[in-house]
Every structure is written in C-alpha cells, then in structure tokens.
Write an enzyme that holds these catalytic residues in place. Structure first.
Site, PDB file in Angstrom:
ATOM      1  N   GLU A  47       5.680  -6.073  -2.725  1.00 22.71           N
ATOM      2  CA  GLU A  47       4.635  -5.148  -2.312  1.00 22.71           C
ATOM      3  C   GLU A  47       4.133  -5.621  -0.947  1.00 22.71           C
ATOM      4  OE1 GLU A  47       0.253  -4.313  -4.071  1.00 22.71           O
ATOM      5  OE2 GLU A  47       1.861  -4.373  -5.561  1.00 22.71           O
ATOM      6  N   ASP A  58      -9.780  -4.613  -2.354  1.00 20.80           N
ATOM      7  CA  ASP A  58      -9.305  -5.982  -2.180  1.00 20.80           C
ATOM      8  C   ASP A  58     -10.435  -6.998  -2.115  1.00 20.80           C
ATOM      9  OD1 ASP A  58      -6.567  -5.304  -2.071  1.00 20.80           O
ATOM     10  OD2 ASP A  58      -6.839  -4.579  -0.026  1.00 20.80           O
TER      11      ASP A  58
END
Length: 258
Positions: A47, A58
């Site tokens: 990824e 995040d």
C-alpha cells in the site's frame, strides 16, 4: 485478471501480509527501492501512500511521513513516474492510498489511467463518500479494471457492510478500531468480538485487517479473523529510523515474533 483478485484466489491456504509506506519518505527517490525490497522479502501486497497535507484518518507517524514527503517534493505525478519505471519488475499488487482532494485535483479519469500505466491494481480513498464512489468513481475505475477498496470500522452497520460487499471487488479493508492509525500493543476483547462478528457474516469479499498491528498478538489476531493483515505505522517508523528498507523489514519481522 486484476493482481488483487489473483492474489486472494491463489493464496487461500495461507495468511497474507501487506505493508504501507508513504511515497517520498524518508527520501524522494527511495519509493522504487522500498517496493522492490518488500517484494523480494516476501510481502504479498504493498500500500503506497500519497502524501497529503491534511490526512484525517492518519495518526502522528503517518502524518509526519506525509509532511516529510511533501517537503522532499513528492507529488502524485512524480509518484506515477517512479512506479512506471519499475512496472515490469513488480509482480505483487500495488494499492495507492490517498485522499480525495489530491485525486480529484489530478482528475479521476487521468488517475485511473495512470494507475494502469504504472502497474497499480487498486486504490484506497478513505474520505470518498460511498454514493460518490458508486456514481462517479466506480464506473471509471471499472473501465480500467482498477479496484477501489472500501473501509469498514466497528461503527459501520451490518447493512452498510453488506452493501459495500455487494458493490466492491478485490478486498475489504477492515479497520481494527474507529480511531486513527497507529501501533497498538494488543487488541482487546471488544475488538476481537468485532473481528469474529464480521468473520461470521460470510461476506463474498476477503478482508484484510489494518490499524494497530505491530507485534505477535495483534498480527495473529488479525490473521485468525481475516485473509491477512496490513501494517502501516510500525513499518513507517522502522523505515524512518533505519533509512533502509532491508533493515526495516528485518526489524519488523523481529517485532512480529514478540
């Protein structure tokens, strides 16, 4: 056949491991080396993060990596150029993870075409509304045989999960918790119950569990309840500390034994 579909169909007897890293971090020109190293070291799928200035899903580790990458000069166009340069050498699935703002600015059609031209098999867009996926993104992605991977969390309703399962292909990204990314020392009983509940739904798509996997307990919990695990923050930390993908993967494999 799309590489993502081929991977899951050909590996049903073993558990998969996918790693995330942010393109352009720790160095601008290191993306290709990281990908080739991870493939050589047995990682099943990679990824690749597209750096963005406001990555809502995040945690601090990946936010910091994105900031470094942007300061280094990484852009989506440059990333595609780097991926094209190694397209013929990469045989495992590559999945881009990026936020809608960056992709819309680049252009949906252009993005999907560039993915195909650079050997990318799928994309994860955490802030893509599902209706926009169905109406705008999916028709274009389908023309390019590109898989758009959707996320589910412990807060996603069973009805919604089944709807996502019905209208997607490739795999479902099963987020271990409703919080941001980041390593965790263990998965508590509530999370394990969530894993088991989803496992019992008999969805058509395989699932990969991510967010918080950093040691033996969290890895085994993920692998017992899905097709495999996705590790992000732990590997990003090790890559930044060592500056070397071989050393980072050595350290990661060691951490996953503990």
């Amino acid at each position: 056949m799309n590489k993502i579909n081929h991977l899951f169909r050909s590996s049903q007897q073993r558990k998969l491991l996918s790693l995330y890293f942010c393109a352009g971090c720790p160095t601008l020109e290191g993306t290709a080396d990281v990908i080739k190293t991870l493939q050589r070291r047995g990682i099943d799928m990679i990824e690749v993060g597209i750096p963005f200035s406001d990555p809502l899903a995040d945690g601090p580790v990946i936010q910091s990596a994105g900031t470094i990458a942007l300061k280094n000069g990484m852009t989506l166009s440059l990333l595609f150029d780097q991926l094209k340069s190694i397209k013929d050498e990469v045989h495992i699935p590559l999945v881009l993870m990026g936020y809608l703002n960056v992709i819309m600015h680049y252009g949906i059609e252009r993005f999907c075409q560039s993915c195909v031209e650079s050997g990318v098999s799928g994309a994860i867009i955490p802030d893509l509304p599902f209706n926009d996926y169905l109406q705008v993104v999916k028709p274009v992605a389908d023309r390019y045989d590109l898989r758009i991977i959707m996320m589910i969390t412990p807060e996603t309703s069973e009805e919604r999960i089944r709807f996502i399962d019905e209208h997607t292909d490739g795999f479902i990204y099963m987020v271990s918790s409703a919080s941001i990314t980041g390593a965790q020392s263990n998965f508590n009983e509530a999370k394990l119950q969530y894993f088991r509940h989803i496992n019992g739904m008999n969805l058509k798509n395989p699932r990969m569990i991510g967010f918080g996997i950093s040691n033996k307990q969290t890895l085994e919990s993920a692998q017992q309840n899905a097709a495999g695990a996705i590790i992000g923050s732990k590997f990003v930390t090790l890559l930044n500390e060592t500056g070397n993908p071989d050393k980072a993967i050595d350290a990661l494999y060691e951490a996953l034994k503990q």
